[in-house]
Design a protein around this motif. Structure first.
Motif, PDB file in Angstrom:
ATOM      1  N   UNK A   1       0.835  -1.303   0.087  1.00  0.00           N
ATOM      2  CA  UNK A   1       0.036   0.098   0.018  1.00  0.00           C
ATOM      3  C   UNK A   1       1.085   1.141  -0.055  1.00  0.00           C
ATOM      4  N   UNK A   2       0.146   2.445   0.309  1.00  0.00           N
ATOM      5  CA  UNK A   2       1.046   3.710   0.061  1.00  0.00           C
ATOM      6  C   UNK A   2       1.433   4.111   1.582  1.00  0.00           C
ATOM      7  N   UNK A   3       2.728   4.460   1.830  1.00  0.00           N
ATOM      8  CA  UNK A   3       3.196   4.690   2.997  1.00  0.00           C
ATOM      9  C   UNK A   3       3.817   5.820   3.060  1.00  0.00           C
ATOM     10  N   UNK A   4       4.165   6.526   4.362  1.00  0.00           N
ATOM     11  CA  UNK A   4       5.048   7.446   4.686  1.00  0.00           C
ATOM     12  C   UNK A   4       6.095   7.468   5.649  1.00  0.00           C
ATOM     13  N   UNK A   5       7.152   7.943   5.406  1.00  0.00           N
ATOM     14  CA  UNK A   5       8.185   7.915   6.678  1.00  0.00           C
ATOM     15  C   UNK A   5       8.474   9.330   6.938  1.00  0.00           C
ATOM     16  N   UNK A   6       8.398   9.546   8.280  1.00  0.00           N
ATOM     17  CA  UNK A   6       8.822  10.727   8.744  1.00  0.00           C
ATOM     18  C   UNK A   6      10.121  10.511   9.415  1.00  0.00           C
ATOM     19  N   UNK A   7      11.063  11.467   9.486  1.00  0.00           N
ATOM     20  CA  UNK A   7      12.290  11.470  10.329  1.00  0.00           C
ATOM     21  C   UNK A   7      12.568  12.774  11.122  1.00  0.00           C
ATOM     22  N   UNK A   8      12.902  12.567  12.632  1.00  0.00           N
ATOM     23  CA  UNK A   8      13.097  13.816  13.206  1.00  0.00           C
ATOM     24  C   UNK A   8      14.356  13.466  14.173  1.00  0.00           C
ATOM     25  N   UNK A   9      15.369  14.307  14.146  1.00  0.00           N
ATOM     26  CA  UNK A   9      16.347  14.230  14.962  1.00  0.00           C
ATOM     27  C   UNK A   9      16.527  15.192  16.333  1.00  0.00           C
ATOM     28  N   UNK A  10      17.134  14.875  17.216  1.00  0.00           N
ATOM     29  CA  UNK A  10      17.278  15.670  18.517  1.00  0.00           C
ATOM     30  C   UNK A  10      18.682  15.811  18.798  1.00  0.00           C
TER      31      UNK A  10
END
Ligand SMILES: Nc1nc2c(c(=O)[nH]1)N[C@H]1C(S)=C(S)[C@@H](COP(=O)(O)O)O[C@H]1N2
Ligand SMILES: [Mo]
Length: 425
Positions: A383-392
């Motif tokens: 299916x359709x997916x999204x990946x989000x990424x966040x650094x700290x």
């Protein structure tokens, strides 16, 4: 002017090609050359800067502004010169286009190159590149990134000045050269007690007399400056001319514009340089501003700060937007980076639009000023997916969930959470 320049370059390439074709008779021109010759086509990167890959995205031929597509950028831990993004402030064809190549500066140019160290000092000195080459060299691995990298994403909120960079206005590089601060000290310049800033200038000059030159200033106590070098090599070779050879000021963790190419002048000052490219652009407002309500002309030393250190940022290298990957365990990968001082301590990834976050593994083995490679693996169905990424980072600084909150008239400092849509099949 752009058209004129483009035609000249294309004409030179055309003549070279014509010569080659002439020898064998009737060889047709390759499609790529034909496209470059078409009056309205964007010129090929290699026609703008000799040695650049034609896969580069040319934003501005006159100023040699070109960006690396992410599918090329992700293939190399150290970005090769053929695909490293480029940015110049003044037309590339000034002085006969001497910078328009990835080849190193000539032996004569390198031999004769000097840097004048002056300002509020008792004893101004000159340094020769040939003498720098004889001193002990150190290596720095660091990200080079335009302060405008990611700018085009701001345009969803309001137009800004400058080229429409996506995420490819950056690279990860090794630099070798002589440490700046010990060198300044060894010169015994006799600085005035009022000295607090260093200014740097390069050989390139504005096309009109009295136009704003690119002169950058740094507080001498800035932690990144303690790590700065006068670099002679990039990726193990003499610095390609277009990237600042024979000598470039490299300040790991500082945005591209602070890393002066073709260094000719270092000045010890008691303030930031008054030039427009220091005072009216390359500055970020302290408070959030709205399109149309705050312009470059509203910038003062009180309400803005220069684009010095990188804002913490991370991007996805795999999958890339629009890619299709196999269902099952899917590898998610990318890089993060920060201001060159504070380490990235956490990279979190979401595949459910931010409802839950997974801690990715971080490889920091190239040091805090280099790309931090992150990766993790998640099970995903078709299916359709999204990946989000966040650094700290270790100070708890992170990326805004909505990058548009840092909208500003110059389009600087984009570091919103990267969101990449892809398919699983
Ligand atoms: N002398 C000089 N140095 C310069 C510039 C320039 O126009 N002249 N452009 C700056 C900017 S805005 C950036 S983003 C970087 C680009 O470095 P690169 O072209 O080697 O990738 O160089 C910086 N150093
Ligand atoms: Mo830049």
């Amino acid at each position: 002017m752009t058209v004129q320049f483009t035609r000249n370059v294309d004409r030179r390439r055309f003549l070279q090609m014509a010569g080659a074709a002439g020898a064998s008779g009737l060889l047709p021109l390759p499609g790529s050359i034909r496209r470059a010759l078409a009056a309205d086509a964007a010129p090929l990167a290699s026609a703008v800067i000799a040695g650049k890959s034609d896969k580069m995205i040319v934003h501005n031929a006159k100023l040699g502004v070109m960006e690396t597509p992410l599918d090329l950028l992700r293939d190399h831990p150290f970005t090769p010169k053929e695909i490293l993004y480029n940015r110049l402030h003044f037309p590339i064809d000034l002085n006969g286009g001497w910078v328009a190549t990835t080849a190193p500066a000539s032996t004569e140019t390198t031999r004769d190159w000097t840097i004048l160290v002056s300002g509020l000092v008792q004893r101004p000195k000159t340094i020769k590149v040939s003498d720098l080459a004889k001193m002990d060299q150190v290596k720095r691995i660091s990200v080079m990134q335009c302060a405008g990298n990611g700018r085009s994403y701001y345009w969803a909120k309001g137009k800004t000045a400058g080229s429409g960079w996506k995420h490819g206005g950056m690279g990860n590089l090794t630099w070798e050269g002589v440490p700046l601060m010990p060198l300044l000290k060894s010169l015994e310049l006799g600085p005035d007690p009022s000295v607090t800033f260093l200014s740097a200038n390069g050989k390139d000059v504005p096309p009109v007399v009295g136009g704003a030159d690119l002169i950058k200033s740094y507080h001498l106590a800035a932690p990144q400056l303690q790590n700065a070098i006068l670099a002679l090599k990039m990726n193990g070779e003499p610095i390609p001319t277009v990237h600042g050879g024979p000598v470039r000021l490299i300040i790991p963790g500082f945005y591209g514009n602070m890393n002066i190419k073709w260094l000719t002048d270092l000045m010890l000052m008691d303030r930031e340089n008054p030039s427009a490219l220091m005072q009216k652009t390359y500055r970020m407002p302290f408070e959030p501003v709205e399109p149309g309500k705050f312009t470059t002309q509203d910038m003062t030393q009180q309400n803005t700060v220069p684009t010095y250190g990188f804002a913490i940022m991370s991007v996805v290298f795999a999958p890339l937007a629009g890619e299709t990957v196999k269902a099952g365990n899917v590898d998610l990968k990318g890089v993060a980076w920060n201001d060159g001082v504070v380490p990235v301590t956490e990279v979190r990834v979401s595949v459910d639009q931010g409802r839950s976050w997974i801690a990715a593994e971080i490889d920091s083995s190239d040091g805090p000023t280099a790309w931090q490679h992150w990766q993790t693996r998640v099970a995903l169905s078709a299916g359709a997916h999204e990946v989000w990424v966040r650094a700290t980072d270790a100070w708890g600084r992170s990326q805004p969930m909505d990058g548009l909150t840092t909208w500003n008239p110059g389009g600087w400092d984009w570091h919103g959470v990267d969101r990449v849509a892809f398919q699983v099949a």
